[in-house]
Design a protein around this motif. Structure first.
Motif, short mmCIF file in Angstrom:
data_model
loop_
_atom_site.label_atom_id
_atom_site.label_comp_id
_atom_site.label_asym_id
_atom_site.label_seq_id
_atom_site.Cartn_x
_atom_site.Cartn_y
_atom_site.Cartn_z
N SER A 147 -2.22 -4.39 -18.39
CA SER A 147 -2.43 -4.94 -17.05
C SER A 147 -1.89 -3.96 -16.01
O SER A 147 -0.88 -3.29 -16.24
CB SER A 147 -1.74 -6.31 -16.90
OG SER A 147 -0.35 -6.18 -17.05
N SER A 192 4.09 -1.58 -11.94
CA SER A 192 2.66 -1.83 -11.81
C SER A 192 1.90 -1.86 -13.14
O SER A 192 0.74 -2.27 -13.17
CB SER A 192 2.02 -0.76 -10.92
OG SER A 192 2.16 0.54 -11.49
N ARG A 206 -4.92 -12.77 -8.16
CA ARG A 206 -4.54 -12.33 -6.81
C ARG A 206 -3.68 -13.38 -6.13
O ARG A 206 -3.99 -14.58 -6.18
CB ARG A 206 -5.77 -12.04 -5.95
CG ARG A 206 -5.35 -11.54 -4.55
CD ARG A 206 -6.48 -11.32 -3.61
NE ARG A 206 -5.96 -10.99 -2.30
CZ ARG A 206 -6.71 -10.77 -1.21
NH1 ARG A 206 -8.03 -10.86 -1.33
NH2 ARG A 206 -6.16 -10.49 -0.06
N SER A 242 -11.22 -1.80 -7.10
CA SER A 242 -9.81 -1.95 -6.79
C SER A 242 -9.44 -1.46 -5.39
O SER A 242 -8.28 -1.61 -4.98
CB SER A 242 -8.97 -1.19 -7.83
OG SER A 242 -9.32 0.17 -7.84
N ASP A 287 -1.67 -18.55 -6.33
CA ASP A 287 -2.61 -17.47 -6.60
C ASP A 287 -3.92 -18.03 -7.13
O ASP A 287 -4.04 -19.23 -7.39
CB ASP A 287 -2.03 -16.46 -7.59
CG ASP A 287 -1.71 -17.06 -8.96
OD1 ASP A 287 -2.37 -18.04 -9.37
OD2 ASP A 287 -0.79 -16.57 -9.63
N LYS A 290 -0.51 -9.26 -3.90
CA LYS A 290 -0.76 -8.33 -5.00
C LYS A 290 -1.99 -8.78 -5.77
O LYS A 290 -2.35 -9.95 -5.78
CB LYS A 290 0.44 -8.29 -5.94
CG LYS A 290 1.70 -7.69 -5.35
CD LYS A 290 2.86 -7.76 -6.33
CE LYS A 290 2.57 -6.96 -7.58
NZ LYS A 290 3.70 -6.97 -8.54
N SER A 320 -1.15 -3.62 -11.71
CA SER A 320 -1.01 -4.34 -10.45
C SER A 320 -1.12 -3.37 -9.29
O SER A 320 -0.71 -2.19 -9.37
CB SER A 320 0.35 -5.06 -10.37
OG SER A 320 0.48 -6.00 -11.42
N SER A 380 -6.37 -7.04 -15.76
CA SER A 380 -5.98 -6.96 -17.17
C SER A 380 -7.21 -6.81 -18.05
O SER A 380 -8.30 -7.30 -17.73
CB SER A 380 -5.20 -8.21 -17.58
OG SER A 380 -5.99 -9.37 -17.47
N ASN A 413 -3.68 -8.20 -9.73
CA ASN A 413 -3.41 -7.71 -11.07
C ASN A 413 -4.70 -7.73 -11.89
O ASN A 413 -5.38 -8.76 -11.94
CB ASN A 413 -2.34 -8.59 -11.74
CG ASN A 413 -2.08 -8.21 -13.18
OD1 ASN A 413 -2.82 -8.60 -14.08
ND2 ASN A 413 -1.04 -7.43 -13.39
#
Length: 277
Positions: A274, A238, A65, A16, A72, A25, A276, A29, A27
């Motif tokens: 999830s 987030s 992303r 990350s 995305d 951003k 972000s 999950s 994310n």
């Protein structure tokens, strides 16, 4: 193979520390749950009081992303792993046993277009899916005096790749609420190689022992569809938790080996989180 997919995707999700452009951003999950099916009962035509439902575990990791406003990409790795379903029947002289097991792993990648309309968010995606499935079926029967003995095993495996299309949407329960409902549908038509191994060992009365093994394969298509619906609670900007149900459908159009690849429909209840960045 399914375990390798999940481990590889989890390793990807752990990376990350990536620098993003302003406004972009990412994310991550994770989902997990319990899945059930009736494919063993359907194969045998057995009633509920004779054979139990097929039970297994579901797991998925994913990443989304932003590319640019409104666009995305997403990638995910998921697996369905059922425990062997074994049923044994006995009478005074004979014993018969049947077993069935199914596993599936699938990796998806797509490019998505996002829309906002009437307080709801929608996404349309187009991409590819890599699919792997395995089925194991066994049957054995014998008599107490040993005059008759039979042990049969059939295993099938499929590995394929094909296009996938998906559509999903979410909406807040009321404006400004942290609680929302969501739904998703996807369909993939993969093409690959279906391989079937058949083995037989037997003794029948005064006849000689019988047995043998044969392996056959065929290039064919397997359809994988998924329907997903649930609720999501946004803890902050987030982090969000979700709970839902999903249905997975696997269908083969094999001409020669279709009878040896059982169509499977599974229903799953799951929870997920999830995050972000």
């Amino acid at each position: 193979m399914n375990a390798g997919i999940a481990v590889g995707a989890a390793s990807m999700a752990s990376a990350s520390s990536v620098a993003f452009a302003d406004g972009e951003k990412m994310n991550f999950s994770v989902e997990g749950g319990v899945t059930s099916s009736e494919f063993s009962r359907d194969k045998l035509g057995a009633p509920a009081d004779v054979m139990d439902s097929d039970i297994g575990l579901y797991g998925s990791v994913g990443v989304v992303r932003d590319i640019q406003p409104g666009w995305d990409w997403s990638a995910s790795a998921s697996s369905l792993n059922f425990v062997p379903n074994v049923e044994t029947e006995e009478d005074e002289d004979d014993v018969a046993s049947y077993s069935h097991e199914f596993d599936a792993g699938f990796v998806d990648f797509d490019i998505g277009r996002n829309y906002d309309a009437a307080g709801a968010q929608f996404r349309i995606g187009l991409g590819i899916e890599a699919l792997s499935t395995t089925q194991e079926k066994g049957f054995s029967a014998n008599t107490d005096d040993g005059d008759v003995f039979l042990d049969s095993d059939i295993s099938s495996s499929f590995v394929g790749l094909g296009p996938q299309v998906s559509a999903e949407g979410s909406m807040e329960v009321r404006q400004g609420s942290p609680l929302s409902i969501y739904g998703r549908a996807s369909a993939a038509l993969t093409r690959g190689v279906l391989t079937v191994d058949k083995g037989l060992i037997g003794i029948a009365n005064d006849f000689d022992d019988i047995g043998g093994n044969i392996t056959v394969d065929e290039t064919t298509n397997v359809f994988h569809g998924a329907l997903d619906v649930g609720i999501e609670y946004e803890v902050n900007e987030s982090t969000a938790f979700r709970a839902g149900i999903r249905r997975d459908i696997f269908r083969s159009d094999s001409d020669d080996l279709g009878d040896l690849f059982d169509d499977v429909t599974s229903d799953t209840a799951y929870v997920g989180v999830s995050v972000s960045f």
